[in-house]
Design a protein around this motif. Structure first.
Motif, PDB file in Angstrom:
ATOM      1  N   TYR A  81       1.385   3.390  52.417  1.00  0.00           N
ATOM      2  CA  TYR A  81       2.151   4.481  53.009  1.00  0.00           C
ATOM      3  C   TYR A  81       3.418   4.634  52.181  1.00  0.00           C
ATOM      4  O   TYR A  81       3.749   3.778  51.353  1.00  0.00           O
ATOM      5  CB  TYR A  81       2.479   4.209  54.485  1.00  0.00           C
ATOM      6  CG  TYR A  81       3.034   2.832  54.770  1.00  0.00           C
ATOM      7  CD1 TYR A  81       4.398   2.558  54.651  1.00  0.00           C
ATOM      8  CD2 TYR A  81       2.187   1.804  55.163  1.00  0.00           C
ATOM      9  CE1 TYR A  81       4.900   1.297  54.901  1.00  0.00           C
ATOM     10  CE2 TYR A  81       2.682   0.536  55.423  1.00  0.00           C
ATOM     11  CZ  TYR A  81       4.034   0.284  55.303  1.00  0.00           C
ATOM     12  OH  TYR A  81       4.535  -0.966  55.551  1.00  0.00           O
ATOM     13  N   PHE A  82       4.120   5.737  52.371  1.00  0.00           N
ATOM     14  CA  PHE A  82       5.336   5.993  51.603  1.00  0.00           C
ATOM     15  C   PHE A  82       6.418   4.959  51.937  1.00  0.00           C
ATOM     16  O   PHE A  82       6.591   4.553  53.081  1.00  0.00           O
ATOM     17  CB  PHE A  82       5.870   7.401  51.882  1.00  0.00           C
ATOM     18  CG  PHE A  82       5.196   8.469  51.078  1.00  0.00           C
ATOM     19  CD1 PHE A  82       5.680   8.829  49.825  1.00  0.00           C
ATOM     20  CD2 PHE A  82       4.064   9.111  51.564  1.00  0.00           C
ATOM     21  CE1 PHE A  82       5.052   9.801  49.075  1.00  0.00           C
ATOM     22  CE2 PHE A  82       3.432  10.098  50.815  1.00  0.00           C
ATOM     23  CZ  PHE A  82       3.916  10.449  49.568  1.00  0.00           C
ATOM     24  N   LEU A  83       7.143   4.560  50.882  1.00  0.00           N
ATOM     25  CA  LEU A  83       8.296   3.663  50.977  1.00  0.00           C
ATOM     26  C   LEU A  83       7.921   2.292  51.546  1.00  0.00           C
ATOM     27  O   LEU A  83       8.723   1.640  52.211  1.00  0.00           O
ATOM     28  CB  LEU A  83       9.417   4.312  51.800  1.00  0.00           C
ATOM     29  CG  LEU A  83       9.900   5.667  51.262  1.00  0.00           C
ATOM     30  CD1 LEU A  83      10.946   6.268  52.179  1.00  0.00           C
ATOM     31  CD2 LEU A  83      10.435   5.533  49.843  1.00  0.00           C
ATOM     32  N   ARG A  84       6.709   1.832  51.242  1.00  0.00           N
ATOM     33  CA  ARG A  84       6.276   0.506  51.662  1.00  0.00           C
ATOM     34  C   ARG A  84       7.047  -0.551  50.870  1.00  0.00           C
ATOM     35  O   ARG A  84       7.278  -0.390  49.678  1.00  0.00           O
ATOM     36  CB  ARG A  84       4.778   0.368  51.389  1.00  0.00           C
ATOM     37  CG  ARG A  84       4.146  -0.914  51.888  1.00  0.00           C
ATOM     38  CD  ARG A  84       2.679  -0.935  51.503  1.00  0.00           C
ATOM     39  NE  ARG A  84       1.979  -2.050  52.105  1.00  0.00           N
ATOM     40  CZ  ARG A  84       0.727  -2.368  51.837  1.00  0.00           C
ATOM     41  NH1 ARG A  84       0.035  -1.649  50.963  1.00  0.00           N
ATOM     42  NH2 ARG A  84       0.155  -3.398  52.425  1.00  0.00           N
ATOM     43  N   GLU A  85       7.466  -1.620  51.554  1.00  0.00           N
ATOM     44  CA  GLU A  85       8.281  -2.670  50.926  1.00  0.00           C
ATOM     45  C   GLU A  85       9.416  -2.028  50.128  1.00  0.00           C
ATOM     46  O   GLU A  85       9.638  -2.308  48.949  1.00  0.00           O
ATOM     47  CB  GLU A  85       7.414  -3.576  50.044  1.00  0.00           C
ATOM     48  CG  GLU A  85       6.346  -4.320  50.839  1.00  0.00           C
ATOM     49  CD  GLU A  85       5.464  -5.229  50.006  1.00  0.00           C
ATOM     50  OE1 GLU A  85       5.876  -5.625  48.901  1.00  0.00           O
ATOM     51  OE2 GLU A  85       4.357  -5.557  50.460  1.00  0.00           O
ATOM     52  N   ASP A  86      10.176  -1.197  50.829  1.00  0.00           N
ATOM     53  CA  ASP A  86      11.191  -0.352  50.184  1.00  0.00           C
ATOM     54  C   ASP A  86      12.325  -1.149  49.550  1.00  0.00           C
ATOM     55  O   ASP A  86      13.031  -0.642  48.675  1.00  0.00           O
ATOM     56  CB  ASP A  86      11.756   0.619  51.228  1.00  0.00           C
ATOM     57  CG  ASP A  86      12.403   1.839  50.601  1.00  0.00           C
ATOM     58  OD1 ASP A  86      12.033   2.181  49.457  1.00  0.00           O
ATOM     59  OD2 ASP A  86      13.262   2.457  51.247  1.00  0.00           O
ATOM     60  N   TYR A  87      12.503  -2.396  49.973  1.00  0.00           N
ATOM     61  CA  TYR A  87      13.555  -3.218  49.364  1.00  0.00           C
ATOM     62  C   TYR A  87      13.321  -3.393  47.866  1.00  0.00           C
ATOM     63  O   TYR A  87      14.265  -3.586  47.097  1.00  0.00           O
ATOM     64  CB  TYR A  87      13.653  -4.578  50.057  1.00  0.00           C
ATOM     65  CG  TYR A  87      12.426  -5.451  49.888  1.00  0.00           C
ATOM     66  CD1 TYR A  87      12.329  -6.360  48.835  1.00  0.00           C
ATOM     67  CD2 TYR A  87      11.360  -5.364  50.780  1.00  0.00           C
ATOM     68  CE1 TYR A  87      11.215  -7.157  48.676  1.00  0.00           C
ATOM     69  CE2 TYR A  87      10.236  -6.154  50.632  1.00  0.00           C
ATOM     70  CZ  TYR A  87      10.161  -7.049  49.578  1.00  0.00           C
ATOM     71  OH  TYR A  87       9.041  -7.830  49.422  1.00  0.00           O
ATOM     72  N   GLN A  88      12.056  -3.311  47.438  1.00  0.00           N
ATOM     73  CA  GLN A  88      11.792  -3.430  46.006  1.00  0.00           C
ATOM     74  C   GLN A  88      12.223  -2.175  45.255  1.00  0.00           C
ATOM     75  O   GLN A  88      12.625  -2.254  44.093  1.00  0.00           O
ATOM     76  CB  GLN A  88      10.313  -3.728  45.775  1.00  0.00           C
ATOM     77  CG  GLN A  88       9.907  -5.102  46.272  1.00  0.00           C
ATOM     78  CD  GLN A  88       8.514  -5.490  45.818  1.00  0.00           C
ATOM     79  OE1 GLN A  88       7.649  -4.643  45.604  1.00  0.00           O
ATOM     80  NE2 GLN A  88       8.273  -6.782  45.676  1.00  0.00           N
ATOM     81  N   PHE A  89      12.152  -1.034  45.905  1.00  0.00           N
ATOM     82  CA  PHE A  89      12.682   0.184  45.272  1.00  0.00           C
ATOM     83  C   PHE A  89      14.206   0.119  45.195  1.00  0.00           C
ATOM     84  O   PHE A  89      14.809   0.644  44.263  1.00  0.00           O
ATOM     85  CB  PHE A  89      12.233   1.430  46.040  1.00  0.00           C
ATOM     86  CG  PHE A  89      10.737   1.584  46.121  1.00  0.00           C
ATOM     87  CD1 PHE A  89       9.935   1.308  45.020  1.00  0.00           C
ATOM     88  CD2 PHE A  89      10.134   2.007  47.286  1.00  0.00           C
ATOM     89  CE1 PHE A  89       8.563   1.452  45.088  1.00  0.00           C
ATOM     90  CE2 PHE A  89       8.760   2.155  47.361  1.00  0.00           C
ATOM     91  CZ  PHE A  89       7.965   1.871  46.263  1.00  0.00           C
ATOM     92  N   ASP A  90      14.835  -0.534  46.197  1.00  0.00           N
ATOM     93  CA  ASP A  90      16.278  -0.789  46.102  1.00  0.00           C
ATOM     94  C   ASP A  90      16.579  -1.630  44.867  1.00  0.00           C
ATOM     95  O   ASP A  90      17.529  -1.342  44.119  1.00  0.00           O
ATOM     96  CB  ASP A  90      16.777  -1.530  47.350  1.00  0.00           C
ATOM     97  CG  ASP A  90      16.719  -0.688  48.608  1.00  0.00           C
ATOM     98  OD1 ASP A  90      16.696   0.554  48.502  1.00  0.00           O
ATOM     99  OD2 ASP A  90      16.680  -1.279  49.709  1.00  0.00           O
TER     100      ASP A  90
END
Length: 287
Positions: A81-90
């Protein structure tokens, strides 16, 4: 009536497991027997065969590649899904990309684009999440040429990724501002990503364990390979790690899923601890 594929003998199942492992690097445990049998049954019936033996013989013969592709499509898992494990995009925005720019000379002085790979990309949510985060939040997006690539072994999910139409479950974490700016309603609770973002992501059908096929991917600065190595045994995981290593520039960075650890697979990457978690680097100067 076509006999159910669940009538496979133990010998048949072991032969099938070995064949699928050799072709994909994925090995199913005996506990997955029911899952595998149901999907083999679908493939046997969909291809018009009356028995598993007839279907499997045609599959191994190799002159009908659509049989193997349908099998792969049935047996690969595509949970995303969108923005999964979003901390990695941070971590990508706050730490990794600044290091990439510094190593390559900084905005406006770089030779070639920053290249980012998402593998496996499934139905597209992961590479498109990267594109959205960069477009909405990265201050250098107008100064730096960026290439984003996605790859998957499953042809069906790649077709869906190219169309980029999603339901509410996939979009539940997408901010409302992004929904109004980057998505268009297409009816029945579905929204399609704007073509300007779809066209910015290049999609590849590829098997991460196929060393020859992986050679088309090279010189990447950042690679996301999340939640796939957990499906491989030690040998396949090591081969996948080596193929990813070859696809990356010296000094490039690799993100794995939260339950995966490269230290259990191969020593060729250097772990880097960031505030958001661990990322793995191909050592600089390494060939």
């Amino acid at each position: 009536m076509i006999p159910a594929a669940t009538a496979l003998t133990e010998t048949d199942f072991e032969r099938f497991r070995e064949y699928f492992y050799r072709r994909t690097g994925i090995q199913f445990a005996p506990s997955k027997r029911y899952f595998v049998d149901k999907r083999i049954d679908h493939c046997v019936r969909a291809a018009g065969f009356e028995t598993f033996a007839g279907w499997f013989g045609a599959l191994r013969l190799g002159d009908r590649p659509a049989l193997l592709q349908e099998l792969i499509n049935q047996l690969t898992v595509n949970e995303t899904y969108f923005l999964r494990e979003d901390y990695q995009f941070d971590a990508l925005l706050n730490a990794v990309l600044p290091r990439v720019l510094a190593a390559r000379g900084g905005p406006g002085r770089m030779a070639g684009p920053v290249k980012i790979l998402s593998l496996p990309c499934s139905t597209g949510e992961e590479p498109y999440s990267i594109a959205l985060r960069l477009l909405a939040e990265w201050p250098h997006i107008d100064l730096v040429d960026v290439e984003i690539h996605g790859g998957d072994i499953d042809s069906e999910v790649l077709s869906r990724a190219a169309h980029a139409s999603y339901g509410e479950r996939s979009l539940q974490r997408v901010p409302k501002l992004w929904m109004s700016r980057y998505f268009n309603a297409v009816g029945a609770g579905r929204y399609q990503l704007d073509s300007s973002i779809r066209d910015a992501v290049t999609l590849h059908q590829i098997n991460i364990c196929d060393t020859a096929a992986m050679r088309v991917l090279h010189e990447f600065d950042v690679v996301f390979c999340r939640n796939v190595l957990i499906y491989f045994d030690e040998l396949s995981s090591r081969r996948a790690a080596e193929n990813l290593y070859s696809a990356m520039r010296p000094g490039a960075y690799l993100f794995l899923g939260h339950s995966e650890s490269m230290s259990r697979i191969s020593p060729i990457f250097k772990p880097i601890r960031l505030p958001e978690g661990i990322v793995y680097q191909r050592p600089t100067g390494a060939k």
